[in-house]
Design an enzyme around this catalytic site. Sequence first.
Site, PDB file in Angstrom:
ATOM      1  N   GLU A 169       0.783  -1.224   0.000  1.00  0.00           N
ATOM      2  CA  GLU A 169       0.000   0.000   0.000  1.00  0.00           C
ATOM      3  C   GLU A 169       0.830   1.297   0.000  1.00  0.00           C
ATOM      4  O   GLU A 169       0.751   2.101   0.928  1.00  0.00           O
ATOM      5  CB  GLU A 169      -0.962  -0.008   1.196  1.00  0.00           C
ATOM      6  N   GLU A 402      -5.425  -8.913   0.718  1.00  0.00           N
ATOM      7  CA  GLU A 402      -5.920  -8.622   2.069  1.00  0.00           C
ATOM      8  C   GLU A 402      -7.414  -8.427   1.980  1.00  0.00           C
ATOM      9  O   GLU A 402      -7.903  -7.699   1.108  1.00  0.00           O
ATOM     10  CB  GLU A 402      -5.320  -7.334   2.635  1.00  0.00           C
TER      11      GLU A 402
END
Length: 495
Positions: A169, A402
């Site tokens: 991220e 995720e």
Amino acid sequence: LGRGSFPEGFVFGTATSAYQVEGMADKDGRGPSIWDVFIKAPGNSDSTPSLPPSEGVNPIMHLVRLPWTSITVTRIGNVSVDPLACIEIMGSGKVNWKGVAYYNRLINYMLKRGITPYANLNHYDLPQGLQEKYNGWLGHEVVKDFADYAEFCFKTFGDRVKNWMTFNEPRVIAALGYDDGYFAPGRCSKEFGNCTAGDSSTEPYIAAHNLILCHAAAVQRYKAKYQVKQKGRIGILLDFVWYEPLTRSKADNYAAQRARDFHVGWFMHPLVYGEYPKTMQNIVGKRLPKFTKEEVKMVKGSFDYVGINQYTAYYMYEPHPAKPKGVGYQQDWNAGFACKMLSLLAFPQTDILDVEITNERNGVPIGPREHSYWLYNVPWGLYKAVTYIKEHYGNPTVILAENGMDDPGNITLPEGLHDTTRINYFKGYMSELKKTIDEGANVIGYFAWSLLDNFEWRLGYTSRFGIVYVDFKTLKRYPKMSAYWFKQILERRKH
Ligand code: FCB
């Protein structure tokens, strides 16, 4: 799952990250991280990651296969001794071999239990020494240092690790670290909490640019020197909150499109097309760094697969006098932050994008709200996000890397184990994922976040994402119902 089984060879796993589960922050030669410094500032986190050692092996790991884990440079390079990149430290004989031994134990343990390790090289943290030396991700020097560190990992662990990711991220690092200062290193030019003086109008873009170059440089090293011999693959993990237009109006559609461009497009576009999205170029203008010709060559196509972290969705709309700003958040914002903060947390560039974000349409929430202030259960958001990647970026190989939801930190035993809401959440999202595959999306795996209850960044230990309950005092671990449910799925696939 109601839609038949996932294709053969489809990978299931759970994910964790070094900083969130390792503890041992000052043990065995680990050097300080920007997160160690950040969470010490009053108000920056509900608790600190001072958990005792996990001994490098996880006794319940055999419950689920294929965990995703991350390696942290703060444990491998002894940056407290010398604030240089770990490879230089390594060159001068200062490798922290205890840290290397820890990851060797972890990897070997997984392999012994039939678990395939998927290793990520950076999950939000950075040696504090590099933060002080050249301003961390803002300094171009970080590109070579990161590539050197990555190469050390390929060389050291690549005989056994065949699935690499460079970053988790990078958008979160750039936007939350440098725009609203909500995450380490906590820089911003606005007046939030404990921000240190930064420049939100330029720094997020510079940090993101360097993160992309770090990624590409690491991939270049892997491809040039290790990939053929080690027979592995490498990619990056991107968070993708789905932004749905609030209405069907052209204006709201364009607002949602801008938001996607500034979110996932910020990274996917350079990686696939070698440049930032046009909307970004137009809106950010001169403040958006440019890739040189050489860099374009290095960045474009620099992945074998993409990891998508997908949890939730929000509505986006063009600001309108009749629609209140940040509607929805005012009502249910807990924890006493300003409501503006939530929209910034979800989407820091709302100011320059001129979009509004909301969690409801005509008074109806986008999905059931789970424990955290940001997470709504919206399975169709995953469907749309994965389909979007397929359609806009040439149907790349994708891992849903995720996905999960949290319970409150203070939930006790045995209630904490009866996580039927989590099971339902997983079912809904997995079923939507399966639908994207049936329609031709090239998705090869699904990883639940997370194996263990852990340190949830700003929220400290007040938010539990694990399929395994952790008693934070004793560190005893108790599989939740979702862990057994997950295990069942895997067992059925074996037969
Ligand atoms: C993701 C992060 C992970 C965890 C989950 C809930 O964005 O990568 O570390 O915080 O959210």
